[in-house]
Design a protein around this motif. Sequence first.
Motif, mmCIF file in Angstrom:
data_model
loop_
_atom_site.group_PDB
_atom_site.id
_atom_site.type_symbol
_atom_site.label_atom_id
_atom_site.label_comp_id
_atom_site.label_asym_id
_atom_site.label_seq_id
_atom_site.Cartn_x
_atom_site.Cartn_y
_atom_site.Cartn_z
ATOM 1 N N SER A 1 43.638 51.043 41.567
ATOM 2 C CA SER A 1 44.443 49.819 41.547
ATOM 3 C C SER A 1 44.934 49.421 42.939
ATOM 4 C CB SER A 1 45.622 49.972 40.594
ATOM 5 O OG SER A 1 46.477 50.990 41.042
ATOM 6 N N ASP A 2 44.817 50.329 43.920
ATOM 7 C CA ASP A 2 45.228 50.021 45.295
ATOM 8 C C ASP A 2 44.109 49.391 46.121
ATOM 9 O OD1 ASP A 2 47.777 50.942 44.872
ATOM 10 O OD2 ASP A 2 47.341 52.964 45.606
ATOM 11 N N GLU A 3 42.933 49.244 45.544
ATOM 12 C CA GLU A 3 41.797 48.699 46.289
ATOM 13 C C GLU A 3 42.133 47.353 46.932
ATOM 14 O OE1 GLU A 3 37.195 47.142 45.705
ATOM 15 O OE2 GLU A 3 38.274 47.911 43.971
ATOM 16 N N THR A 4 42.690 46.440 46.168
ATOM 17 C CA THR A 4 42.959 45.104 46.698
ATOM 18 C C THR A 4 44.060 45.118 47.763
ATOM 19 O OG1 THR A 4 44.446 44.677 44.847
ATOM 20 C CG2 THR A 4 42.179 43.900 44.644
ATOM 21 N N MET B 1 50.252 39.421 50.258
ATOM 22 C CA MET B 1 50.371 40.826 49.850
ATOM 23 C C MET B 1 51.390 40.961 48.719
ATOM 24 S SD MET B 1 48.120 42.467 51.532
ATOM 25 C CE MET B 1 48.543 44.184 51.423
ATOM 26 N N HIS B 2 52.468 40.189 48.790
ATOM 27 C CA HIS B 2 53.476 40.221 47.727
ATOM 28 C C HIS B 2 52.866 39.766 46.399
ATOM 29 C CE1 HIS B 2 57.312 40.085 45.727
ATOM 30 N NE2 HIS B 2 57.069 38.827 45.366
ATOM 31 N N ILE C 1 51.439 42.119 40.805
ATOM 32 C CA ILE C 1 50.604 42.393 39.627
ATOM 33 C C ILE C 1 50.662 43.889 39.356
ATOM 34 C CG2 ILE C 1 48.255 42.293 38.681
ATOM 35 C CD1 ILE C 1 47.807 39.883 40.609
ATOM 36 N N PRO C 2 50.971 44.297 38.139
ATOM 37 C CA PRO C 2 51.113 45.736 37.843
ATOM 38 C C PRO C 2 49.868 46.545 38.188
ATOM 39 C CG PRO C 2 51.821 44.394 35.975
ATOM 40 C CD PRO C 2 51.193 43.456 36.961
ATOM 41 N N LYS C 3 50.084 47.782 38.649
ATOM 42 C CA LYS C 3 48.978 48.688 38.977
ATOM 43 C C LYS C 3 48.056 48.909 37.781
ATOM 44 C CE LYS C 3 50.301 51.643 42.725
ATOM 45 N NZ LYS C 3 50.081 52.987 43.178
ATOM 46 N N ARG D 1 44.331 42.156 39.595
ATOM 47 C CA ARG D 1 44.590 42.232 41.037
ATOM 48 C C ARG D 1 43.355 41.795 41.828
ATOM 49 N NH1 ARG D 1 48.023 47.467 43.169
ATOM 50 N NH2 ARG D 1 50.051 46.710 42.492
ATOM 51 N N MET D 2 42.173 42.235 41.383
ATOM 52 C CA MET D 2 40.944 41.855 42.090
ATOM 53 C C MET D 2 40.718 40.350 41.985
ATOM 54 S SD MET D 2 38.412 42.408 44.044
ATOM 55 C CE MET D 2 38.223 44.154 44.240
#
Length: 167
Positions: free
Chosen positions: A31-34, A48-49, A54-56, A62-63
Amino acid sequence: ICWHAYRLLEEREPIRLLWNAVQFRLPSNKSDETICLGSLLDFSPQAMHKLLSIPKSEPKRRMQEFLLLQRYFPVDILFVPGNKFVEKPFHWAPTSFIFRSSSDDDIDVLATDLSSMKGPLCSANLHGLFVNLAGFRLAFDISKRVCDIFWFRNGQGKWCQVYICND
């Protein structure tokens, strides 16, 4: 990649280099990829905010937000093999820049080098990916077709497959 030189590139171009630079890297959490990609692309604090809000637990969402924030992509991204989103308007996009895979064993997804592709950049938004490419128009009675795909050879002798869809 020399990150100093990378940041000096035209605003829209780094996405080509990033595609190759991250292919063998892994974040500690999918989930941290983006977040990692946005940081490497020097996204604004506001962008970035948006990603961090968007929740992990929703890496797909997120993508999709990352794709909208990045906005510009090489037109060649349409032809990159591998997993793509099934939801419109993102069905043109890979589901991941880092976790690439393909259901076809004979396709080397990792070997797809966007930095060497010289196609124009196109723009993505909530309506899809807007491209300007050469094309062709077929004049035949679609109700009398035998199948939904056909093949032809282009000017360089490469075989191309065309799917007929009713969208």
